[in-house]
Design a protein around this motif. Structure first.
Motif, PDB file in Angstrom:
ATOM      1  N   ASN A 159      68.665  83.093  12.800  1.00 39.34           N
ATOM      2  CA  ASN A 159      67.658  83.805  12.008  1.00 39.34           C
ATOM      3  C   ASN A 159      66.581  84.429  12.885  1.00 39.34           C
ATOM      4  OD1 ASN A 159      68.932  83.000   9.645  1.00 39.34           O
ATOM      5  ND2 ASN A 159      67.719  81.151   9.474  1.00 39.34           N
ATOM      6  N   HIS A 160      66.518  84.033  14.142  1.00 39.18           N
ATOM      7  CA  HIS A 160      65.458  84.493  15.029  1.00 39.18           C
ATOM      8  C   HIS A 160      66.049  85.154  16.264  1.00 39.18           C
ATOM      9  CE1 HIS A 160      62.365  82.402  12.786  1.00 39.18           C
ATOM     10  NE2 HIS A 160      63.179  81.362  12.741  1.00 39.18           N
ATOM     11  N   SER A 161      65.283  86.073  16.791  1.00 38.99           N
ATOM     12  CA  SER A 161      65.615  86.657  18.085  1.00 38.99           C
ATOM     13  C   SER A 161      64.562  86.178  19.080  1.00 38.99           C
ATOM     14  CB  SER A 161      65.602  88.185  17.994  1.00 38.99           C
ATOM     15  OG  SER A 161      64.290  88.651  17.743  1.00 38.99           O
ATOM     16  N   VAL A 162      64.781  86.460  20.352  1.00 41.91           N
ATOM     17  CA  VAL A 162      63.803  86.066  21.363  1.00 41.91           C
ATOM     18  C   VAL A 162      62.478  86.783  21.097  1.00 41.91           C
ATOM     19  CG1 VAL A 162      63.274  86.083  23.818  1.00 41.91           C
ATOM     20  CG2 VAL A 162      65.577  85.529  23.062  1.00 41.91           C
ATOM     21  N   ASP A 163      62.563  88.043  20.673  1.00 41.25           N
ATOM     22  CA  ASP A 163      61.333  88.793  20.375  1.00 41.25           C
ATOM     23  C   ASP A 163      60.568  88.196  19.197  1.00 41.25           C
ATOM     24  OD1 ASP A 163      61.760  90.568  22.456  1.00 41.25           O
ATOM     25  OD2 ASP A 163      62.897  91.977  21.199  1.00 41.25           O
ATOM     26  N   SER A 164      61.283  87.787  18.150  1.00 37.98           N
ATOM     27  CA  SER A 164      60.582  87.186  17.004  1.00 37.98           C
ATOM     28  C   SER A 164      59.986  85.832  17.388  1.00 37.98           C
ATOM     29  CB  SER A 164      61.522  87.037  15.809  1.00 37.98           C
ATOM     30  OG  SER A 164      62.488  86.032  16.027  1.00 37.98           O
ATOM     31  N   LEU A 165      60.672  85.099  18.268  1.00 38.79           N
ATOM     32  CA  LEU A 165      60.123  83.825  18.722  1.00 38.79           C
ATOM     33  C   LEU A 165      58.894  84.039  19.595  1.00 38.79           C
ATOM     34  CD1 LEU A 165      63.404  81.874  19.467  1.00 38.79           C
ATOM     35  CD2 LEU A 165      61.829  81.524  17.567  1.00 38.79           C
ATOM     36  N   ARG A 166      58.902  85.101  20.404  1.00 43.01           N
ATOM     37  CA  ARG A 166      57.707  85.437  21.197  1.00 43.01           C
ATOM     38  C   ARG A 166      56.535  85.768  20.273  1.00 43.01           C
ATOM     39  NH1 ARG A 166      58.829  85.658  26.364  1.00 43.01           N
ATOM     40  NH2 ARG A 166      60.799  86.469  27.097  1.00 43.01           N
ATOM     41  N   LYS A 167      56.807  86.520  19.228  1.00 42.73           N
ATOM     42  CA  LYS A 167      55.755  86.865  18.265  1.00 42.73           C
ATOM     43  C   LYS A 167      55.206  85.599  17.606  1.00 42.73           C
ATOM     44  CE  LYS A 167      55.069  89.411  13.999  1.00 42.73           C
ATOM     45  NZ  LYS A 167      55.737  90.106  12.904  1.00 42.73           N
TER      46      LYS A 167
END
Length: 174
Positions: A110-118
């Motif tokens: 459900n998450h990408s690295v970019d969404s986790l960074r956000k």
């Protein structure tokens, strides 16, 4: 014949499959195998490093609602986001490795690295703001304590000087 022995010795032997004893083990045996980062085409060193598990991190309990102990507990647990940064770095290295193998999408995540960074930036902002609020509360409480002590000493001094005054309890004596 020696060539045949050498060829068969260099080939890896197939692993024996153990029979599952319980339904959970049987279900695990039929599911897709888990590939460890070390085994996946020489994964990056950071991914192979021993990660700090959030489950292993001890969440401090604070008996007091005073800002001082809360600030110390947050600093002890959050450590200025070191754990979050380490985990993001590991995920980023794993993502780079997967992209180098042309694995670009995971429909199960459900998450990408970019969404986790956000999300990590949002968490960092929340912790920073919360710590600032606690610091402000601590400063306000110290200011209150100082002013209350000054008021108490003024009341004691004034009460003592008022007790020294004597009135004859008439209008002329007032």
């Amino acid at each position: 014949p020696e060539d045949v022995r050498e060829a068969s010795a260099s080939e890896p032997e197939p692993e024996a499959v153990a029979e599952p004893e319980t339904a959970d083990q049987e279900e695990a045996a039929t599911s897709e195998p888990v590939v460890e980062p070390e085994a996946a085409n020489e994964a990056p060193q950071a991914a192979a490093a021993a990660p700090i598990a959030l489950e292993d991190a001890e969440v401090p309990t604070v008996e007091s609602a005073e800002p001082g102990p809360l600030i110390e507990a947050i600093h002890a647990f959050y450590r200025d986001g070191a754990l979050v940064r380490q985990r993001l770095e590991q995920l980023d290295n794993m993502d780079k490795h997967l992209r180098s193998m042309n694995i670009l999408d995971n429909k199960h995540a459900n998450h990408s690295v970019d969404s986790l960074r956000k999300d990590a930036r949002a968490l960092e902002a929340f912790v920073r703001d919360y710590l600032q609020e606690l610091e402000d509360e601590r400063a306000e409480k110290e200011n209150y304590d100082q002013r209350a002590a000054e008021l108490g000493s003024w009341i004691e001094a004034t009460t003592a000087s008022l007790r020294e005054l004597e009135f004859d309890n008439t209008l002329e004596g007032a």
